[in-house]
Scaffold this motif. Structure first.
Motif, PDB file in Angstrom:
ATOM      1  N   GLU A   9       0.848  -1.184   0.000  1.00  0.00           N
ATOM      2  CA  GLU A   9       0.000   0.000   0.000  1.00  0.00           C
ATOM      3  C   GLU A   9       0.884   1.236   0.000  1.00  0.00           C
ATOM      4  O   GLU A   9       1.864   1.319   0.752  1.00  0.00           O
ATOM      5  N   SER A  10       0.566   2.204  -0.854  1.00  0.00           N
ATOM      6  CA  SER A  10       1.377   3.404  -0.981  1.00  0.00           C
ATOM      7  C   SER A  10       0.491   4.572  -1.383  1.00  0.00           C
ATOM      8  O   SER A  10      -0.672   4.407  -1.738  1.00  0.00           O
ATOM      9  N   GLY A  11       1.080   5.771  -1.338  1.00  0.00           N
ATOM     10  CA  GLY A  11       0.354   6.965  -1.754  1.00  0.00           C
ATOM     11  C   GLY A  11       0.238   7.969  -0.629  1.00  0.00           C
ATOM     12  O   GLY A  11       0.024   7.603   0.524  1.00  0.00           O
ATOM     13  N   VAL A  12       0.366   9.255  -0.977  1.00  0.00           N
ATOM     14  CA  VAL A  12       0.273  10.332   0.006  1.00  0.00           C
ATOM     15  C   VAL A  12      -1.135  10.930  -0.014  1.00  0.00           C
ATOM     16  O   VAL A  12      -1.868  10.855   0.969  1.00  0.00           O
ATOM     17  N   LEU A  13      -1.532  11.529  -1.117  1.00  0.00           N
ATOM     18  CA  LEU A  13      -2.861  12.123  -1.219  1.00  0.00           C
ATOM     19  C   LEU A  13      -3.915  11.090  -1.573  1.00  0.00           C
ATOM     20  O   LEU A  13      -5.058  11.171  -1.111  1.00  0.00           O
ATOM     21  N   SER A  14      -3.569  10.140  -2.401  1.00  0.00           N
ATOM     22  CA  SER A  14      -4.481   9.044  -2.741  1.00  0.00           C
ATOM     23  C   SER A  14      -3.767   7.729  -2.496  1.00  0.00           C
ATOM     24  O   SER A  14      -2.578   7.608  -2.798  1.00  0.00           O
ATOM     25  N   ARG A  15      -4.457   6.770  -1.963  1.00  0.00           N
ATOM     26  CA  ARG A  15      -3.867   5.479  -1.595  1.00  0.00           C
ATOM     27  C   ARG A  15      -4.012   4.473  -2.733  1.00  0.00           C
ATOM     28  O   ARG A  15      -5.042   4.422  -3.413  1.00  0.00           O
ATOM     29  N   THR A  16      -2.950   3.687  -2.933  1.00  0.00           N
ATOM     30  CA  THR A  16      -2.952   2.619  -3.934  1.00  0.00           C
ATOM     31  C   THR A  16      -2.544   1.327  -3.251  1.00  0.00           C
ATOM     32  O   THR A  16      -1.547   1.295  -2.522  1.00  0.00           O
ATOM     33  N   ALA A  17      -3.314   0.290  -3.491  1.00  0.00           N
ATOM     34  CA  ALA A  17      -3.016  -1.025  -2.917  1.00  0.00           C
ATOM     35  C   ALA A  17      -2.777  -2.023  -4.038  1.00  0.00           C
ATOM     36  O   ALA A  17      -3.619  -2.183  -4.923  1.00  0.00           O
ATOM     37  N   SER A  18      -1.611  -2.665  -4.019  1.00  0.00           N
ATOM     38  CA  SER A  18      -1.269  -3.691  -5.007  1.00  0.00           C
ATOM     39  C   SER A  18      -1.174  -5.033  -4.307  1.00  0.00           C
ATOM     40  O   SER A  18      -0.610  -5.125  -3.206  1.00  0.00           O
ATOM     41  N   SER A  19      -1.725  -6.051  -4.936  1.00  0.00           N
ATOM     42  CA  SER A  19      -1.732  -7.382  -4.342  1.00  0.00           C
ATOM     43  C   SER A  19      -1.381  -8.411  -5.400  1.00  0.00           C
ATOM     44  O   SER A  19      -1.911  -8.376  -6.515  1.00  0.00           O
ATOM     45  N   VAL A  20      -0.462  -9.305  -5.057  1.00  0.00           N
ATOM     46  CA  VAL A  20      -0.060 -10.374  -5.977  1.00  0.00           C
ATOM     47  C   VAL A  20      -0.205 -11.709  -5.263  1.00  0.00           C
ATOM     48  O   VAL A  20       0.458 -11.942  -4.244  1.00  0.00           O
ATOM     49  N   PRO A  21      -1.067 -12.610  -5.746  1.00  0.00           N
ATOM     50  CA  PRO A  21      -1.185 -13.945  -5.138  1.00  0.00           C
ATOM     51  C   PRO A  21       0.131 -14.713  -5.261  1.00  0.00           C
ATOM     52  O   PRO A  21       0.871 -14.561  -6.234  1.00  0.00           O
ATOM     53  N   TYR A  22       0.394 -15.541  -4.268  1.00  0.00           N
ATOM     54  CA  TYR A  22       1.661 -16.277  -4.247  1.00  0.00           C
ATOM     55  C   TYR A  22       1.811 -17.211  -5.445  1.00  0.00           C
ATOM     56  O   TYR A  22       2.911 -17.383  -5.972  1.00  0.00           O
ATOM     57  N   GLU A  23       0.693 -17.814  -5.883  1.00  0.00           N
ATOM     58  CA  GLU A  23       0.820 -18.770  -6.982  1.00  0.00           C
ATOM     59  C   GLU A  23       1.199 -18.100  -8.299  1.00  0.00           C
ATOM     60  O   GLU A  23       1.625 -18.759  -9.243  1.00  0.00           O
ATOM     61  N   ARG A  24       1.049 -16.760  -8.379  1.00  0.00           N
ATOM     62  CA  ARG A  24       1.427 -16.044  -9.598  1.00  0.00           C
ATOM     63  C   ARG A  24       2.896 -15.642  -9.602  1.00  0.00           C
ATOM     64  O   ARG A  24       3.444 -15.254 -10.624  1.00  0.00           O
ATOM     65  N   ILE A  25       3.540 -15.690  -8.453  1.00  0.00           N
ATOM     66  CA  ILE A  25       4.927 -15.242  -8.358  1.00  0.00           C
ATOM     67  C   ILE A  25       5.852 -16.307  -8.942  1.00  0.00           C
ATOM     68  O   ILE A  25       5.900 -17.433  -8.473  1.00  0.00           O
ATOM     69  N   GLN A  26       6.584 -15.923  -9.999  1.00  0.00           N
ATOM     70  CA  GLN A  26       7.493 -16.844 -10.661  1.00  0.00           C
ATOM     71  C   GLN A  26       8.889 -16.824 -10.041  1.00  0.00           C
ATOM     72  O   GLN A  26       9.582 -17.830 -10.020  1.00  0.00           O
ATOM     73  N   ASP A  27       9.265 -15.670  -9.529  1.00  0.00           N
ATOM     74  CA  ASP A  27      10.638 -15.552  -9.025  1.00  0.00           C
ATOM     75  C   ASP A  27      10.712 -14.416  -8.013  1.00  0.00           C
ATOM     76  O   ASP A  27       9.984 -13.428  -8.125  1.00  0.00           O
ATOM     77  N   VAL A  28      11.548 -14.585  -7.019  1.00  0.00           N
ATOM     78  CA  VAL A  28      11.861 -13.536  -6.042  1.00  0.00           C
ATOM     79  C   VAL A  28      13.370 -13.360  -6.068  1.00  0.00           C
ATOM     80  O   VAL A  28      14.109 -14.283  -5.719  1.00  0.00           O
TER      81      VAL A  28
END
Length: 521
Positions: free
Chosen positions: A86-105
């Motif tokens: 979650e990020s943002g100063v004036l407006s908030r943005t939330a990004s979510s990635v399911p674990y099964e979609r993650i190919q590499d870390v």
């Protein structure tokens, strides 16, 4: 909510605040050249020093204040099913990635981050190999722990169960690893020699675009340089022919020295400490002098292989090996696992990935002669048109050069046609029991290998000429890459498609990953 070595799932965390220092240095680095131009241009203005100091303080201070507020408002949370940012100063943005979609870390350390003991954690998904999330900056221990937690939860998500190991606060002990490939200083020196580059002159040429603001003359004014040379022409002639030749050779020597130095610098900075290991979790690759990257790719996600080379390297037996994968590696869908090695050095790497190098004894099939003939006819037609246009234009504008305009395209046409015929002799494919391989290229052959059961589709494509003369192009659907075999005889293309579809139909793809993991264990 500051980050800690103990990362508890469900709790929001921030990255390390010292990362703001790295961002500040990056900002100053971007402003160096504009500031130099501003100082040079406005240096005679009254009160310039005070204006420059006030403007610099306001710019840097405002940027740091904004960066601090953004850092305070950015958090990441390790959830049960996904990782959220979650990020943002004036407006908030939330990004979510399911674990099964993650190919590499992967973990990355730029120069300043390495000095401060920080890493950037990158999460990549299968959506075209694009980087979905990136967390800058965390400590090395935090990055390793986060990578471990995400991998465990990804495996749990794929098995539809939640393992208690995913909630463990302790960092797992170091895994046993077998070294598959490494490059020392001597290998890097050889590699850097083959990476000879004159790119530094292109950079200098780009910088010259801005020099007009610093000097009283036009850098690109041909007349200025001609007059400058004419003023010194008599002095050069007095030196004699021998001195002029020596001067030219010295100039060429320094150009070669700069090209060699550029190649060595690029190679050492990118490949320093190159190490490829086979661990229980997959292939782990670490490299880099100023920017250190640490990438782990599961073995079951290796979709194919690419063995490549270049014109001069091929003459000395040097090649590169890449894994084709869904994840991204420096903007490419292929992971470099051995950038500079002899072919026999690839064997343990290829075997660990479940492949084998195609041998000369395999049943190779060359591209169709009809495909070669059509290609030659098209090339001949192209050069015929080129000769007509060049000769007509030359005869009108410069009649004395007409013969040159005719002979030059003809010579180029002969060279091209000979190269096409020779290349055809090296354009071939082989369908083996468990994989399919293709080879192309005359001066720098490239070999692509794919597992038959990992192909997603097999498509036969025919254009007008292909339909007329009975050949086709095989397009093989390969996750994370592409594989195309041109000029295959139609009956052979249908046979290959049928055999690959048979392999795909007899495979339970839901069990393919677990089977690969079991084989690796």
């Amino acid at each position: 909510m500051s980050a800690a070595t103990h990362l508890t799932p469900g709790v929001p965390y921030r990255t390390q605040p010292i990362g703001l220092l790295i961002n500040a240095v990056g900002l100053l680095r971007q402003l160096v050249f504009p500031l130099i131009i501003a100082v040079w241009t406005l240096r005679d203005e009254p009160g310039f020093a005070w204006m420059f100091a006030a403007g610099g303080v306001a710019l840097v201070g405002g940027s740091l204040a904004l960066a601090y507020v953004s850092w305070r408002r950015k958090t990441f949370t390790i959830g049960e099913q996904d990782i959220r940012v979650e990020s943002g100063v004036l407006s908030r943005t939330a990004s979510s990635v399911p674990y099964e979609r993650i190919q590499d870390v992967s973990l990355e350390q730029k120069f300043l981050a390495r000095i401060l003991g920080l890493v950037s954690v990158k999460f990549e998904t299968g959506a075209g190999g694009a980087e979905e999330l990136s967390l800058k900056y965390m400590t090395q221990a935090e990055g390793e722990h986060l990578r471990l937690l995400v991998r465990e939860r990804r495996e749990d998500a794929n098995s539809a169960t939640v393992s208690e190991a995913g909630d463990s606060a302790a960092i797992a002990p170091a895994e046993d690893a077998d070294t598959l490939f490494a490059m020392g200083t001597r290998r890097l020196l050889t590699f850097g020699t083959f990476e000879f580059s004159l790119a530094v002159f292109a950079v200098l040429g780009g910088l010259l675009q801005y020099l007009d603001t610093l000097f009283d003359f036009e850098v690109w004014d041909v007349g200025f340089w001609r007059s400058l040379f004419e003023d010194r022409a008599d002095w050069l002639l007095e030196l004699g022919a021998v001195a002029q030749v020596v001067g030219a050779l010295v100039g060429l020597f320094f150009v070669a020295l700069i090209g060699l130095g550029t190649g060595l610098a690029r190679t050492f900075s990118r490949e320093w400490g190159f190490l490829l290991e086979r661990t229980a979790r997959g292939f782990r690759r670490r490299r880099g002098l100023f920017t250190r990257t640490d990438v782990v790719m599961p073995a079951h996600r290796v979709q194919g292989l690419t063995i490549g080379t270049r014109f001069l390297r091929y003459r000395f037996g040097w090649h590169s090996l890449k894994f084709i994968s869904l994840a991204q590696d420096a903007g490419s869908s292929s992971h470099v696992v051995a950038p500079f090695a002899q072919l026999e050095e690839f064997d343990p790497i290829v075997a660990a990935a479940g492949f084998h190098r195609p041998s000369d004894s395999a049943e190779w099939h060359r591209a169709s002669r009809a495909w070669l003939n059509v290609t030659l006819v098209i090339d001949i037609a192209f050069f015929a048109v080129a000769v007509l246009i060049a000769s007509g234009a030359t005869a009108y504008f410069a009649p004395e050069w007409t013969m040159v305009a005719i002979i030059a395209p003809l010579v180029l046409a002969v060279i091209t046609l000979v190269a096409e015929v020779l290349s055809w002799k090296f354009k071939k494919h082989a369908l083996e029991t468990d994989q399919i391989a293709s080879v192309s290229g005359l001066f720098a052959p490239k070999t692509k290998v794919a597992k038959r059961v990992k192909l997603h589709s097999v498509e036969i494509v025919q254009g007008p000429f292909a339909k007329m003369f009975g050949y086709a192009t095989l397009n093989l659907g390969l996750a994370g890459g592409e594989m195309e075999i041109e000029g295959v005889e139609l009956e052979r293309a249908r046979e290959v498609r049928a055999m690959i579809l048979e392999s795909m139909a007899s495979t339970d793809f839901s069990q393919l990953e677990s089977q690969t993991l079991a084989e690796a264990a």
